[in-house]
Design an enzyme around this catalytic site. Structure first.
Site, PDB file in Angstrom:
ATOM      1  N   ASP A   1     111.709  21.295  74.215  1.00 54.04           N
ATOM      2  CA  ASP A   1     112.858  20.750  74.955  1.00 54.04           C
ATOM      3  C   ASP A   1     114.142  21.483  74.589  1.00 54.04           C
ATOM      4  O   ASP A   1     114.474  21.642  73.413  1.00 54.04           O
ATOM      5  CB  ASP A   1     113.015  19.261  74.642  1.00 54.04           C
ATOM      6  CG  ASP A   1     111.823  18.451  75.111  1.00 54.04           C
ATOM      7  OD1 ASP A   1     111.950  17.735  76.109  1.00 54.04           O
ATOM      8  OD2 ASP A   1     110.752  18.557  74.480  1.00 54.04           O
TER       9      ASP A   1
ATOM     10  N   ASP B   1     109.955  25.384  69.587  1.00 55.99           N
ATOM     11  CA  ASP B   1     110.306  24.071  70.114  1.00 55.99           C
ATOM     12  C   ASP B   1     110.191  24.139  71.641  1.00 55.99           C
ATOM     13  O   ASP B   1     110.187  25.229  72.231  1.00 55.99           O
ATOM     14  CB  ASP B   1     111.742  23.746  69.694  1.00 55.99           C
ATOM     15  CG  ASP B   1     112.276  22.484  70.333  1.00 55.99           C
ATOM     16  OD1 ASP B   1     111.595  21.451  70.279  1.00 55.99           O
ATOM     17  OD2 ASP B   1     113.375  22.551  70.913  1.00 55.99           O
TER      18      ASP B   1
ATOM     19  N   GLU C   1     115.677  18.035  78.313  1.00 53.90           N
ATOM     20  CA  GLU C   1     115.078  17.137  77.330  1.00 53.90           C
ATOM     21  C   GLU C   1     114.218  16.164  78.135  1.00 53.90           C
ATOM     22  O   GLU C   1     114.735  15.354  78.912  1.00 53.90           O
ATOM     23  CB  GLU C   1     116.149  16.372  76.549  1.00 53.90           C
ATOM     24  CG  GLU C   1     116.994  17.228  75.634  1.00 53.90           C
ATOM     25  CD  GLU C   1     116.251  17.640  74.357  1.00 53.90           C
ATOM     26  OE1 GLU C   1     115.290  16.936  73.973  1.00 53.90           O
ATOM     27  OE2 GLU C   1     116.646  18.656  73.749  1.00 53.90           O
TER      28      GLU C   1
END
Length: 303
Positions: free
Chosen positions: A96, A94, A103
């Site tokens: 963020d 992933d 984010e």
């Protein structure tokens, strides 16, 4: 009749402190019925050992972490069956709040003047309290008319790699692994983060624009939980399948790929993700994912 099984145990401290390291060794090994093949991975910081125990891997790992917490000693622990391949041939992460400390959509929303509102939605979505696709559609809608040059400004001024991200990607690539970012965020950022950290591939959502500003629409289909799992399966298909992969993430949309991977790691994750992952990184940095696979400091690529 209880059957003893053997596991690789790796323990990593956030800092080199001799007293803490000895305490960590004692706690990690005290519940094992037998230990062998002890090896230092990082002097005063990380070690691995082959243990034999009547407890299952998850129960043993939980017991060690509980014992450490009682001593107010912070460390990250992984206990995995010896039947599994230690070093993975796919690193899938992933972006963020995993590879980067932010984010991206929250940062863009701050430029658009709706930062607090969007951050609240993001937090709930990452906890699994909201449908990811609906939440993303709503948040992107609030970015309508944000000038395109704001995206680059946001990346330059707000986005930072988390500690260890670059070493993790480059070390695994140097040892023959495929490296992939799969993000519920946006390609504008995943492309740049992949280049900065050293990932060969990236997948993410696409923000639509009119040539000058964002339109407030994200291209369909949205890359969410099931798409991340599909990416894991696709990228690992020719290199041993999901069991040959290490997957790292923090949010609910990472759950499917984390649980499907041979080694699924929760990184400073939401409670539901931490509970489902094989192990977690809460106190150290992303290089711990290398120690969990048996890498030593001498094998790290630091350039």
């Amino acid at each position: 009749m209880t059957t003893s099984k053997s596991y690789n145990l790796v323990a990593v401290l956030p800092a080199c402190e001799e007293r803490a390291f000895f305490e960590l060794e004692a706690v990690a090994l005290k519940r094992a019925s037998a230990v062998s093949d002890y090896r230092i991975l990082s002097e005063g910081k990380a070690f691995e050992v082959l243990i034999t125990t009547d407890m299952g891997s998850a129960n043993y790992q939980r017991a060690v972490l509980d014992d450490l917490a009682a001593l107010d000693l912070r460390a990250d622990i992984a206990v995995r069956p010896i039947s599994e391949p230690r070093r993975k041939t796919l690193l899938i992460c992933d972006m963020d709040s995993t590879l980067i400390g932010q984010e991206c959509i929250d940062e863009l929303a701050d430029f658009a003047g709706v930062g607090d509102y969007v951050a609240g939605i993001t937090e709930r979505a990452m906890r699994g309290e909201l449908d990811f696709e609906d939440a993303l559609t709503e948040r992107v809608g609030l970015l309508k008319e944000l000038p395109l040059d704001t995206l680059q400004t946001c990346f330059d001024k707000r986005i930072t790699l988390n500690p260890g991200a670059r070493i993790l990607a480059r070390t695994m690539a140097a040892h023959g692994a495929k490296t992939v970012i799969v993000s519920g965020g946006f390609t504008f950022f995943s492309q740049r983060v992949a280049k900065a950290a050293g990932f060969a591939h990236h997948q993410a959502n696409i923000l639509l624009d009119d040539g000058k500003a964002l339109t407030g629409i994200v291209q369909m289909p949205i890359l969410g939980r099931e798409a991340k799992k599909a990416a894991l399966e696709s990228h690992s298909a020719d290199i041993g399948g999901p069991m040959a992969a290490i997957a790292i993430g923090d949010g609910a949309n990472d759950l499917a790929m984390i649980t499907a991977a041979g080694l699924g790691i929760a990184y400073d994750a939401k409670p539901a993700v931490a509970a489902a992952a094989h192990c977690a990184i809460n106190h150290t940095d992303l290089t711990t994912a290398l120690y969990f696979q048996g890498f030593t400091d001498a094998e790290f690529v630091n350039d």
